[in-house]
Design a protein around this motif. Structure first.
Motif, PDB file in Angstrom:
ATOM      1  N   ILE A   1       7.969 -44.691  19.910  1.00  0.00           N
ATOM      2  CA  ILE A   1       8.932 -45.034  18.594  1.00  0.00           C
ATOM      3  C   ILE A   1       9.321 -43.709  17.754  1.00  0.00           C
ATOM      4  CG2 ILE A   1       9.335 -46.381  16.368  1.00  0.00           C
ATOM      5  CD1 ILE A   1       7.641 -48.569  17.857  1.00  0.00           C
ATOM      6  N   GLY A   2       8.154 -43.111  17.273  1.00  0.00           N
ATOM      7  CA  GLY A   2       8.312 -41.703  16.673  1.00  0.00           C
ATOM      8  C   GLY A   2       9.171 -40.938  17.300  1.00  0.00           C
ATOM      9  N   ALA A   3       8.935 -40.620  18.725  1.00  0.00           N
ATOM     10  CA  ALA A   3       9.330 -39.356  19.275  1.00  0.00           C
ATOM     11  C   ALA A   3      11.056 -39.859  19.374  1.00  0.00           C
ATOM     12  CB  ALA A   3       9.109 -39.477  20.713  1.00  0.00           C
ATOM     13  N   SER A   4      11.305 -41.081  19.376  1.00  0.00           N
ATOM     14  CA  SER A   4      12.861 -41.663  19.557  1.00  0.00           C
ATOM     15  C   SER A   4      13.412 -41.363  18.199  1.00  0.00           C
ATOM     16  CB  SER A   4      12.697 -43.037  19.958  1.00  0.00           C
ATOM     17  OG  SER A   4      12.446 -43.614  21.163  1.00  0.00           O
ATOM     18  N   ALA A   5      12.611 -41.840  16.955  1.00  0.00           N
ATOM     19  CA  ALA A   5      13.185 -41.604  15.742  1.00  0.00           C
ATOM     20  C   ALA A   5      13.496 -40.243  15.677  1.00  0.00           C
ATOM     21  CB  ALA A   5      12.182 -42.251  14.852  1.00  0.00           C
ATOM     22  N   TYR A   6      12.644 -39.494  16.081  1.00  0.00           N
ATOM     23  CA  TYR A   6      12.727 -38.061  15.683  1.00  0.00           C
ATOM     24  C   TYR A   6      13.983 -37.540  16.610  1.00  0.00           C
ATOM     25  CZ  TYR A   6      11.456 -33.091  14.759  1.00  0.00           C
ATOM     26  OH  TYR A   6      11.316 -31.737  14.357  1.00  0.00           O
ATOM     27  N   GLY A   7      14.369 -38.017  17.694  1.00  0.00           N
ATOM     28  CA  GLY A   7      15.554 -37.621  18.433  1.00  0.00           C
ATOM     29  C   GLY A   7      16.680 -37.842  17.769  1.00  0.00           C
ATOM     30  N   GLY A   8      16.511 -39.296  17.502  1.00  0.00           N
ATOM     31  CA  GLY A   8      17.837 -39.565  16.687  1.00  0.00           C
ATOM     32  C   GLY A   8      17.952 -38.973  15.206  1.00  0.00           C
ATOM     33  N   LEU A   9      16.915 -38.517  14.623  1.00  0.00           N
ATOM     34  CA  LEU A   9      17.117 -37.616  13.437  1.00  0.00           C
ATOM     35  C   LEU A   9      17.870 -36.327  13.820  1.00  0.00           C
ATOM     36  CD1 LEU A   9      16.606 -37.206  10.440  1.00  0.00           C
ATOM     37  CD2 LEU A   9      14.372 -36.011  11.025  1.00  0.00           C
ATOM     38  N   ILE A  10      17.497 -35.768  15.182  1.00  0.00           N
ATOM     39  CA  ILE A  10      17.889 -34.452  15.526  1.00  0.00           C
ATOM     40  C   ILE A  10      19.655 -34.711  15.637  1.00  0.00           C
ATOM     41  CG2 ILE A  10      17.982 -32.580  17.234  1.00  0.00           C
ATOM     42  CD1 ILE A  10      14.961 -33.200  17.695  1.00  0.00           C
ATOM     43  N   TRP A  11      19.943 -35.931  16.355  1.00  0.00           N
ATOM     44  CA  TRP A  11      21.291 -36.104  16.554  1.00  0.00           C
ATOM     45  C   TRP A  11      22.130 -36.386  15.353  1.00  0.00           C
ATOM     46  CZ3 TRP A  11      23.798 -40.568  14.851  1.00  0.00           C
ATOM     47  CH2 TRP A  11      25.168 -40.796  15.374  1.00  0.00           C
ATOM     48  N   LEU A  12      21.232 -37.027  14.483  1.00  0.00           N
ATOM     49  CA  LEU A  12      21.837 -37.135  13.116  1.00  0.00           C
ATOM     50  C   LEU A  12      22.508 -35.969  12.578  1.00  0.00           C
ATOM     51  CD1 LEU A  12      22.952 -39.248  10.850  1.00  0.00           C
ATOM     52  CD2 LEU A  12      20.717 -39.314  10.116  1.00  0.00           C
ATOM     53  N   VAL A  13      21.405 -34.966  12.151  1.00  0.00           N
ATOM     54  CA  VAL A  13      21.787 -33.777  11.393  1.00  0.00           C
ATOM     55  C   VAL A  13      22.799 -32.864  12.330  1.00  0.00           C
ATOM     56  CG1 VAL A  13      19.753 -33.806  10.235  1.00  0.00           C
ATOM     57  CG2 VAL A  13      19.832 -32.406  12.364  1.00  0.00           C
ATOM     58  N   THR A  14      22.642 -33.123  13.548  1.00  0.00           N
ATOM     59  CA  THR A  14      23.528 -32.302  14.354  1.00  0.00           C
ATOM     60  C   THR A  14      25.024 -32.909  14.375  1.00  0.00           C
ATOM     61  OG1 THR A  14      22.079 -31.554  15.998  1.00  0.00           O
ATOM     62  CG2 THR A  14      24.278 -31.486  16.702  1.00  0.00           C
ATOM     63  N   TRP A  15      25.108 -34.106  14.210  1.00  0.00           N
ATOM     64  CA  TRP A  15      26.519 -34.608  14.084  1.00  0.00           C
ATOM     65  C   TRP A  15      26.899 -34.350  12.580  1.00  0.00           C
ATOM     66  CZ3 TRP A  15      26.874 -39.768  11.033  1.00  0.00           C
ATOM     67  CH2 TRP A  15      28.251 -40.258  11.229  1.00  0.00           C
ATOM     68  N   GLN A  16      26.062 -34.581  11.523  1.00  0.00           N
ATOM     69  CA  GLN A  16      26.427 -34.122  10.416  1.00  0.00           C
ATOM     70  C   GLN A  16      27.059 -32.801  10.349  1.00  0.00           C
ATOM     71  OE1 GLN A  16      23.175 -33.771   7.677  1.00  0.00           O
ATOM     72  NE2 GLN A  16      24.475 -34.099   5.960  1.00  0.00           N
ATOM     73  N   ALA A  17      26.374 -31.791  10.776  1.00  0.00           N
ATOM     74  CA  ALA A  17      26.757 -30.450  10.892  1.00  0.00           C
ATOM     75  C   ALA A  17      28.139 -30.096  11.393  1.00  0.00           C
ATOM     76  CB  ALA A  17      25.872 -29.752  11.308  1.00  0.00           C
ATOM     77  N   GLU A  18      28.171 -30.913  12.584  1.00  0.00           N
ATOM     78  CA  GLU A  18      29.584 -30.515  13.280  1.00  0.00           C
ATOM     79  C   GLU A  18      30.657 -31.136  12.489  1.00  0.00           C
ATOM     80  OE1 GLU A  18      30.098 -28.993  16.051  1.00  0.00           O
ATOM     81  OE2 GLU A  18      29.073 -29.684  17.716  1.00  0.00           O
ATOM     82  N   ARG A  19      30.685 -32.045  11.762  1.00  0.00           N
ATOM     83  CA  ARG A  19      31.658 -32.667  10.679  1.00  0.00           C
ATOM     84  C   ARG A  19      31.693 -31.617   9.620  1.00  0.00           C
ATOM     85  NH1 ARG A  19      30.103 -37.257   8.672  1.00  0.00           N
ATOM     86  NH2 ARG A  19      28.092 -37.253   9.316  1.00  0.00           N
ATOM     87  N   GLY A  20      31.024 -30.510   9.652  1.00  0.00           N
ATOM     88  CA  GLY A  20      31.152 -29.580   8.408  1.00  0.00           C
ATOM     89  C   GLY A  20      30.653 -30.114   7.073  1.00  0.00           C
ATOM     90  N   GLU A  21      29.499 -31.091   7.176  1.00  0.00           N
ATOM     91  CA  GLU A  21      28.957 -31.670   6.167  1.00  0.00           C
ATOM     92  C   GLU A  21      27.559 -31.032   5.740  1.00  0.00           C
ATOM     93  OE1 GLU A  21      29.319 -35.908   5.202  1.00  0.00           O
ATOM     94  OE2 GLU A  21      26.950 -35.917   5.860  1.00  0.00           O
ATOM     95  N   SER A  22      27.322 -30.639   4.564  1.00  0.00           N
ATOM     96  CA  SER A  22      26.026 -29.990   4.406  1.00  0.00           C
ATOM     97  C   SER A  22      24.854 -31.111   4.354  1.00  0.00           C
ATOM     98  CB  SER A  22      25.962 -29.380   2.707  1.00  0.00           C
ATOM     99  OG  SER A  22      24.884 -29.042   2.357  1.00  0.00           O
ATOM    100  N   LEU A  23      23.752 -30.543   4.511  1.00  0.00           N
ATOM    101  CA  LEU A  23      22.576 -31.226   4.633  1.00  0.00           C
ATOM    102  C   LEU A  23      22.429 -32.040   3.363  1.00  0.00           C
ATOM    103  CD1 LEU A  23      20.127 -32.341   6.365  1.00  0.00           C
ATOM    104  CD2 LEU A  23      18.748 -30.389   5.301  1.00  0.00           C
TER     105      LEU A  23
END
Length: 327
Positions: free
Chosen positions: A270-292
C-alpha cells in the motif's frame, strides 16, 4: 474440554547482511560524504552564482543524493544470496558511473562555471552533456540487472523483500522521468528556428524559464511546474520504501498486529503504491505548469483521493490483522 491459545507470531528482526557491503559503492559513498563537506564550505564562501543560484548548490545536491544512493544499493547487494558475482559487477558499474558523473558535474559547474544540463552551446559543453547522458543509461541498466536479480532472490522476510523490489522498480521509473526534461521550450524552439543552432535543449521547468524564483535548497520553481520533483521522489524511493519496511519491523516489537509477515507485506504494498501515486501526481502537476507550492483544485482533489484511499486500505489491513490475532 481444554482450549488452546493461538501461538503468537515471533518478533520480526532487523535483517543482518550475510555478506560484506559492496566495497566500491561504499568507497564512492564515503568519498561523496567527504566531498559534501567541501561543497558546504564552497556554498558558504564562494559567492559565485549560476542561473540565479549559488554555484555550489547543484553539485552539493548531487553529492548528497549520490552518496545515499550508493550506500543503499551497497546494503541491498549485501543481502543477495544468488548470483552475487554478477551483482558485484553491476554495483561496481554503478559506483564507477556515479564517480564519473560527479567529476563531470563539479568540473562543468564549479571549475568551468557553465550550465550543466541542456547545454550544447560549445563542443566541450555538448561532449560533457552527451557523456553524462550515456553514463546515466549505463547506471540505469546496471540497476535494472540488480532489480531482476532481487526479484528472484529472497533477502530478509517477505515484507522487506517486496519493499526492496518495489524500491528498485520505482527508482528505475524515477530515473526515466528525467527524459521528460529533454524537450525544447518555446523560447529554445524559436531560437533554433531563427539561428539553426541547438545551443540549449530542454528545461527543468514547465510554463516558465529555468533560473526563476525557486524553493530554498531544492531550487524547485515556485512560479511554474518543475519536472525535477517527480524525478527526485522516484530516484529516492530506493531509500524510502525499504525504510517503511524496516520501520514496521521496529513497530512490531510493540504492536502484535504487525508481527506476522502478511500485514506488514500488505502495508508495504500500500505504501509503495501510494508513493508511486504521489510521483505520478507531482509529475502531472508539473506537466500542467503548476508549481508545487501553488496547487490547483484538481491537484488537491487528486492528493486528497490518494491520501484517503491509502488510509482506508491501511486501516482495512490492520483491522483484518487484529481480528486474526485475536481469533
Amino acid at each position: 474440554m481444554t482450549t488452546t491459545r493461538p501461538v503468537q507470531p515471533t518478533l520480526p528482526t532487523l535483517p543482518s547482511s550475510p555478506h560484506r557491503l559492496h566495497r566500491p559503492l561504499v568507497a564512492v559513498s564515503i568519498a561523496l560524504a567527504v566531498l559534501t563537506l567541501a561543497g558546504i564550505g564552497g556554498a558558504l564562501f564562494d559567492d559565485r552564482d549560476l542561473l540565479g543560484h549559488p554555484i555550489w548548490m547543484k553539485p552539493l545536491k548531487f553529492m548528497i543524493s549520490f552518496a545515499l544512493y550508493c550506500a543503499t544499493l551497497a546494503w541491498m547487494l549485501s543481502l543477495q544470496t544468488k548470483a552475487r558475482r554478477l551483482g558485484w559487477w553491476m554495483g561496481t558499474v554503478v559506483a564507477a558511473g556515479v564517480a564519473a558523473e560527479m567529476v563531470l558535474i563539479v568540473g562543468q559547474v564549479v571549475l568551468r562555471g557553465r550550465q550543466l544540463h541542456f547545454n550544447m552551446s560549445t563542443p566541450a559543453d555538448k561532449l560533457i552533456h552527451d557523456i553524462m547522458a550515456g553514463t546515466v543509461y549505463v547506471i540505469w541498466i546496471a540497476v535494472l540487472v540488480v532489480a531482476i536479480q532481487l526479484l528472484f532472490d529472497k533477502p530478509g522476510d517477505r515484507a522487506l523483500r517486496w519493499a526492496i523490489r518495489f524500491a528498485l522498480g520505482t527508482t528505475l521509473g524515477g530515473m526515466l522521468l528525467g527524459n521528460l526534461m529533454f524537450r525544447a521550450t518555446p523560447a529554445q524552439q524559436a531560437a533554433m528556428d531563427a539561428t539553426g543552432r541547438e545551443d540549449f535543449f530542454g528545461s527543468h521547468s514547465v510554463g516558465v524559464e529555468d533560473g526563476g524564483p525557486g524553493m530554498p535548497i531544492t531550487g524547485w520553481s515556485t512560479e511554474g511546474g518543475d519536472l525535477r520533483i517527480g524525478h527526485f521522489l522516484g530516484v529516492h524511493a530506493l531509500q524510502l520504501i525499504p525504510l517503511l519496511a524496516l520501520g514496521l519491523i521496529l513497530l512490531a516489537r510493540r504492536y502484535a498486529v504487525l508481527r506476522p509477515e502478511g500485514p506488514r507485506t500488505a502495508l508495504v504494498a500500500i505504501g509503495a503504491s501510494a508513493y508511486g501515486g504521489l510521483i505520478w501526481l507531482v509529475t502531472w502537476q508539473a506537466e500542467r505548469g503548476e508549481s508545487l507550492v501553488h496547487p490547483g483544485r484538481s491537484t488537491l482533489f487528486a492528493f486528497g483521493s490518494l491520501l484517503g484511499a491509502t488510509i482506508v486500505a491501511s486501516l482495512a489491513v490492520l483491522h483484518r490483522a487484529r481480528r486474526t490475532t485475536l481469533d
